[in-house]
Design a protein around this motif. Structure first.
Motif, PDB file in Angstrom:
ATOM      1  N   PRO A   2      44.800   5.894  44.332  1.00  0.00           N
ATOM      2  CA  PRO A   2      43.917   6.305  45.409  1.00  0.00           C
ATOM      3  C   PRO A   2      42.605   5.536  45.395  1.00  0.00           C
ATOM      4  CG  PRO A   2      44.741   8.202  44.171  1.00  0.00           C
ATOM      5  CD  PRO A   2      45.160   6.981  43.441  1.00  0.00           C
ATOM      6  N   THR A   3      42.041   5.318  46.577  1.00  0.00           N
ATOM      7  CA  THR A   3      40.758   4.641  46.701  1.00  0.00           C
ATOM      8  C   THR A   3      39.685   5.486  46.035  1.00  0.00           C
ATOM      9  OG1 THR A   3      41.482   3.729  48.777  1.00  0.00           O
ATOM     10  CG2 THR A   3      39.128   3.686  48.364  1.00  0.00           C
ATOM     11  N   GLY A   4      38.764   4.812  45.350  1.00  0.00           N
ATOM     12  CA  GLY A   4      37.656   5.518  44.731  1.00  0.00           C
ATOM     13  C   GLY A   4      37.924   5.974  43.300  1.00  0.00           C
ATOM     14  N   VAL A   5      39.118   5.800  42.801  1.00  0.00           N
ATOM     15  CA  VAL A   5      39.434   6.178  41.424  1.00  0.00           C
ATOM     16  C   VAL A   5      39.279   4.937  40.546  1.00  0.00           C
ATOM     17  CG1 VAL A   5      41.220   7.022  39.866  1.00  0.00           C
ATOM     18  CG2 VAL A   5      41.031   7.969  42.172  1.00  0.00           C
ATOM     19  N   ALA A   6      38.469   5.063  39.513  1.00  0.00           N
ATOM     20  CA  ALA A   6      38.219   3.918  38.634  1.00  0.00           C
ATOM     21  C   ALA A   6      39.501   3.521  37.900  1.00  0.00           C
ATOM     22  CB  ALA A   6      37.131   4.263  37.627  1.00  0.00           C
ATOM     23  N   LEU A  14      46.219  -6.164  35.881  1.00  0.00           N
ATOM     24  CA  LEU A  14      46.671  -7.109  36.898  1.00  0.00           C
ATOM     25  C   LEU A  14      47.409  -8.291  36.269  1.00  0.00           C
ATOM     26  CD1 LEU A  14      43.499  -7.019  39.165  1.00  0.00           C
ATOM     27  CD2 LEU A  14      45.783  -6.225  39.826  1.00  0.00           C
ATOM     28  N   PHE A  15      46.903  -8.790  35.141  1.00  0.00           N
ATOM     29  CA  PHE A  15      47.581  -9.901  34.452  1.00  0.00           C
ATOM     30  C   PHE A  15      48.980  -9.479  34.007  1.00  0.00           C
ATOM     31  CE2 PHE A  15      43.353 -11.901  32.821  1.00  0.00           C
ATOM     32  CZ  PHE A  15      43.145 -12.491  34.050  1.00  0.00           C
ATOM     33  N   ALA A  34      52.230  -8.489  45.809  1.00  0.00           N
ATOM     34  CA  ALA A  34      53.237  -8.174  44.786  1.00  0.00           C
ATOM     35  C   ALA A  34      52.575  -7.755  43.476  1.00  0.00           C
ATOM     36  CB  ALA A  34      54.158  -9.377  44.560  1.00  0.00           C
ATOM     37  N   VAL A  35      51.493  -8.430  43.120  1.00  0.00           N
ATOM     38  CA  VAL A  35      50.796  -8.117  41.866  1.00  0.00           C
ATOM     39  C   VAL A  35      50.165  -6.734  41.936  1.00  0.00           C
ATOM     40  CG1 VAL A  35      48.837  -8.745  40.385  1.00  0.00           C
ATOM     41  CG2 VAL A  35      50.404 -10.513  41.209  1.00  0.00           C
ATOM     42  N   THR A  36      49.450  -6.452  43.021  1.00  0.00           N
ATOM     43  CA  THR A  36      48.780  -5.149  43.115  1.00  0.00           C
ATOM     44  C   THR A  36      49.797  -4.016  43.248  1.00  0.00           C
ATOM     45  OG1 THR A  36      48.389  -5.527  45.491  1.00  0.00           O
ATOM     46  CG2 THR A  36      46.591  -6.061  43.965  1.00  0.00           C
ATOM     47  N   ALA A  37      50.894  -4.263  43.948  1.00  0.00           N
ATOM     48  CA  ALA A  37      51.938  -3.234  44.035  1.00  0.00           C
ATOM     49  C   ALA A  37      52.528  -2.968  42.659  1.00  0.00           C
ATOM     50  CB  ALA A  37      53.029  -3.660  45.021  1.00  0.00           C
ATOM     51  N   GLU A  38      52.783  -4.015  41.900  1.00  0.00           N
ATOM     52  CA  GLU A  38      53.328  -3.867  40.542  1.00  0.00           C
ATOM     53  C   GLU A  38      52.334  -3.145  39.629  1.00  0.00           C
ATOM     54  OE1 GLU A  38      56.224  -4.352  37.539  1.00  0.00           O
ATOM     55  OE2 GLU A  38      56.440  -4.890  39.642  1.00  0.00           O
ATOM     56  N   ALA A  39      51.044  -3.422  39.824  1.00  0.00           N
ATOM     57  CA  ALA A  39      50.001  -2.786  39.009  1.00  0.00           C
ATOM     58  C   ALA A  39      49.697  -1.366  39.463  1.00  0.00           C
ATOM     59  CB  ALA A  39      48.729  -3.619  39.042  1.00  0.00           C
ATOM     60  N   GLY A  40      50.192  -1.006  40.654  1.00  0.00           N
ATOM     61  CA  GLY A  40      49.939   0.327  41.183  1.00  0.00           C
ATOM     62  C   GLY A  40      48.510   0.539  41.624  1.00  0.00           C
ATOM     63  N   ALA A  42      45.263  -0.742  44.705  1.00  0.00           N
ATOM     64  CA  ALA A  42      44.980  -1.291  46.028  1.00  0.00           C
ATOM     65  C   ALA A  42      44.734  -2.790  45.921  1.00  0.00           C
ATOM     66  CB  ALA A  42      43.756  -0.597  46.619  1.00  0.00           C
ATOM     67  N   LYS A  43      45.040  -3.517  46.986  1.00  0.00           N
ATOM     68  CA  LYS A  43      44.869  -4.973  46.996  1.00  0.00           C
ATOM     69  C   LYS A  43      43.409  -5.366  46.757  1.00  0.00           C
ATOM     70  CE  LYS A  43      46.187  -9.052  49.583  1.00  0.00           C
ATOM     71  NZ  LYS A  43      46.758  -9.589  50.813  1.00  0.00           N
ATOM     72  N   GLY A  44      42.502  -4.512  47.205  1.00  0.00           N
ATOM     73  CA  GLY A  44      41.079  -4.800  47.028  1.00  0.00           C
ATOM     74  C   GLY A  44      40.642  -4.891  45.579  1.00  0.00           C
ATOM     75  N   VAL A  45      41.389  -4.258  44.672  1.00  0.00           N
ATOM     76  CA  VAL A  45      41.036  -4.310  43.250  1.00  0.00           C
ATOM     77  C   VAL A  45      41.089  -5.750  42.753  1.00  0.00           C
ATOM     78  CG1 VAL A  45      41.751  -3.600  40.920  1.00  0.00           C
ATOM     79  CG2 VAL A  45      41.774  -1.938  42.802  1.00  0.00           C
TER      80      VAL A  45
END
Length: 197
Positions: A2-6, A14-15, A34-40, A42-45
């Motif tokens: 979720p957005t806003g969760v550290a 991500l690596f 693909a990377v952000t989806a795998e990391a679970g 948001a793309k913005g991270v």
């Protein structure tokens, strides 16, 4: 996520996600989504930590190079002990059973990433060249201890070992070579310079 969760240890997460995508699906499947989806996450991270995707990939490569260089101190410290051929075979197996082969494919397939890395490393293939440097340092220590011939050109032997091992492990879709094949390859490369009993 979720957005806003550290997110703790975002870069490492991500690596690790990028490595999983790279190993499972290959370099062409490695995208920021693909990377952000795998990391679970948001793309913005990813874009919060890196200027763009090539910057992320370049830092991934640098991080994996640092890991290889970190192993170099322990390898050098082991000089003069144990089975030299076996140790080299183990080091090469550890290197190539990791994500190294996939990262080499990534670097060679992405022009932007390669250009970015060339600014720091104008010669050689990142990661493989660094691994060869680590092996050369270890071999120099072994030469200084008399376990290699005094005229052994470790700056030629080390990249020859890397190249030969890379060929053994290059097909990431097939089974890896067995330990005996790696050992035989190492023995053939260093056979003319090893001076241990």
């Amino acid at each position: 996520m979720p957005t806003g969760v550290a997110m703790r240890d975002a870069r490492e997460r991500l690596f690790d996600a990028a490595e999983r995508v790279l190993l499972r699906d290959g370099p062409s499947a490695l995208t920021s989504r693909a990377v952000t989806a795998e990391a679970g996450c948001a793309k913005g991270v990813l874009h919060r930590h890196f200027a763009d995707f090539d910057a992320f990939l370049a830092e991934l490569v640098r991080d994996r190079v640092r890991r290889i260089e970190g192993r170099g101190a322990a390898l050098r410290a082991s000089a003069g002990t144990g089975d030299l051929v076996g140790r080299l075979a183990d080091e090469l197996t550890d290197l190539f059973e990791s994500v190294a082969v996939a990262i080499v494919g990534l670097v060679t397939s992405r022009d932007g990433l390669r250009a970015r890395l060339r600014r720091e490393r104008p010669i050689g293939v990142p990661l493989l060249t660094d691994a060869a440097g680590v092996l050369a340092s270890y071999l120099a220590a072994e030469r200084d201890l008399g376990r290699l011939a005094p005229d052994a050109d470790v700056d030629v032997v080390a990249p020859t070992l890397i190249g030969a091992a890379h060929l053994l492990f290059a097909d990431r879709t097939g089974p890896p070579p067995d330990a005996d094949a790696v050992r035989r390859t190492v023995a053939a490369v260093v056979g003319g310079v090893v001076r241990e009993g």
